[in-house]
Design an enzyme around this catalytic site. Sequence first.
Site, PDB file in Angstrom:
ATOM      1  N   CYS A   1       4.910  -1.183   0.931  1.00 34.11           N
ATOM      2  CA  CYS A   1       4.496  -1.513  -0.435  1.00 34.11           C
ATOM      3  C   CYS A   1       5.606  -2.285  -1.163  1.00 34.11           C
ATOM      4  CB  CYS A   1       4.056  -0.254  -1.161  1.00 34.11           C
ATOM      5  SG  CYS A   1       2.831  -0.645  -2.415  1.00 34.11           S
TER       6      CYS A   1
ATOM      7  N   HIS B   1      -0.005   1.980   2.158  1.00 32.10           N
ATOM      8  CA  HIS B   1       0.841   3.148   2.463  1.00 32.10           C
ATOM      9  C   HIS B   1       0.377   3.826   3.756  1.00 32.10           C
ATOM     10  CE1 HIS B   1       3.206   3.385  -1.257  1.00 32.10           C
ATOM     11  NE2 HIS B   1       2.163   2.794  -1.800  1.00 32.10           N
TER      12      HIS B   1
ATOM     13  N   GLU C   1       1.873   5.914   5.551  1.00 30.71           N
ATOM     14  CA  GLU C   1       2.352   7.294   5.715  1.00 30.71           C
ATOM     15  C   GLU C   1       1.271   8.341   5.443  1.00 30.71           C
ATOM     16  OE1 GLU C   1       3.276   5.135   3.382  1.00 30.71           O
ATOM     17  OE2 GLU C   1       3.794   6.060   1.461  1.00 30.71           O
TER      18      GLU C   1
HETATM   19  N1  GLN Z   1       5.616  -1.636  -7.873  1.00 28.01           N
HETATM   20  C1  GLN Z   1       4.853  -2.316  -6.878  1.00 28.01           C
HETATM   21  C2  GLN Z   1       3.433  -2.624  -7.352  1.00 28.01           C
HETATM   22  O1  GLN Z   1       2.941  -1.976  -8.255  1.00 28.01           O
HETATM   23  C3  GLN Z   1       4.824  -1.524  -5.589  1.00 28.01           C
HETATM   24  C4  GLN Z   1       4.139  -0.201  -5.704  1.00 28.01           C
HETATM   25  C5  GLN Z   1       4.436   0.732  -4.571  1.00 28.01           C
HETATM   26  O2  GLN Z   1       5.409   0.566  -3.868  1.00 28.01           O
HETATM   27  N2  GLN Z   1       3.624   1.756  -4.386  1.00 28.01           N
HETATM   28  O3  GLN Z   1       2.796  -3.480  -6.826  1.00 28.01           O
END
Ligand code: GLN
Length: 533
Positions: A383, A509, A511
């Site tokens: 992310c 994500h 995970e």
């Molecule tokens: N801050 C970034 C976004 O909102 C990444 C978010 C995250 O890593 N979950 O796109």
Amino acid sequence: MTKYVFVTGGVVSGLGKGITASSIALLLKSRGIKVFMQKFDPYINVDPGTMNPIQHGEVFVTQDGYETDLDLGHYERFIDEELNYSSNITSGKIFSSVIEKERKGEYLGATVQMIPHVTNEIKNKIIEAGVSSKADIVITEIGGTVGDIEAQSFLESIRQMQYEHGKENVFLVHTTLVPFIYGSEELKSKPTQNGVRDLRGLGIMPNALVLRAPFKTPDAMKQKIASFCLVPVENVIDSIDVKNIYQIPINYYEQGIDEVILKQFKMEYKKADLKEWKKLIDIVDGLKETVEISLVGKYIELHDAYISVTEALKHAGYKYNVRVNINWVDSEDLEKNDVDLKSVFKNSKGILVPGGFGTRGTDGKMKAIEYARVNNIPFLGICLGMQLAMIEFAKNVCGLEDVSSVEFDATCKNPLIDLMADQKYVLNLGGTLRLGNYECKLEKNTIASKLYGQDSILERHRHRYEFNNKYRSLLEENGIVFSGINVASNLVEIVEYPKNKFFVACQFHPEFKSRPMRPHPLFDGFVKSCVEK
Ligand code: GLN
């Protein structure tokens, strides 16, 4: 008809109620019972999405796009099922729907009160979960500790359910602490007695007690606790400290908690099938080799902020017979001028940059990414980790100037990570990210497609910003492969840099979908390349 198991906690928080609830669910499932799990959190936030991870730990995301408590991660990993919106209910969620109904006039002129309106709303959430999941048993864990003001309406709802549905349909497991006093060298039962008295003061009778203690509570003390708390002694279960949390269901099984519940419910059940689970314990207990992986984040003072990430690393380790040791690196520390990256990453065979929000620590993360890229150290970015990997690459390899994410620099000349049109006019922070499952197509002959072994995947998201397609060709010309794409909205989902041994990053994500016996493909590939000699 669905039956209900509640798990409450007394004396102190942090007794491992989530693991207790998950273990009971796993045992019931192993006997052929269909289970569904819920966590009730007494705080006023509608969900944990807007909370600081340092206070609350990781925000777990369900496939249907709800931001939930990290205990749901334990639930999914133990029972190996995907949960949904009805699995995490907070006081905030309950109050919002009660107030919404009041505004619509649905209470027909009544004075809206904690009892019955709020408690009815809570009971409905439990009953609805049973109906929609078609579960034989719904297991509901109540966050916090008996005595917390916020938890009162949840406990009152349990009291009503015990009364309305009866012993054959409602079972309450109360987890409690039996502390060991150094000096007098003994375990003490008084906090448990006082805690259960508080519970009974609320009109709630526990059916079983789980005693958290450093070692087995002596039988005589168990007998005393049983008679004081009006619980049959065979329903008083030890939960001793363990090195490996996967041992807990087996410890409970040996004490028969699942049978106690099923007998009270007068349900038919089969012999427990715990073969796979026992195999897992043997693997974990037998690990001899270790591998160190650096996790570079800004919430590292609370390891729970990355619990699914570290669990996913461990799962991949089990497959390759290694114990993964995490080298916790504070990204802000890497921003200091005199930092010696070589010594920070000296023993690490891989570097992982997980998700995150806000500017703080992002320069340090990019230093770690650059170090991994330049020194050909296996790298996995998740992310924010992917977004930063692309910014680092655009800056240091493609030579792009004034490049950033509009999250950190709204006026940068090259917004490599940008807001999509549908996010530009969003005012509320809570629940408005791109959340939950989205489909992603994998390009043939890429690391990603080889690891997944399929050409289309579903992965869970939680972010607001996206890779800006304007820069795709520039990065491609410099060696980046965009290996995963959300076709419907043409969004970048997975990137890789095939020049390196393993340099992969994803916008979602991974995970959340890893399981102890089924590591997630990206973690699998990452850890594999970390252990390869
Ligand atoms: N801050 C970034 C976004 O909102 C990444 C978010 C995250 O890593 N979950 O796109």
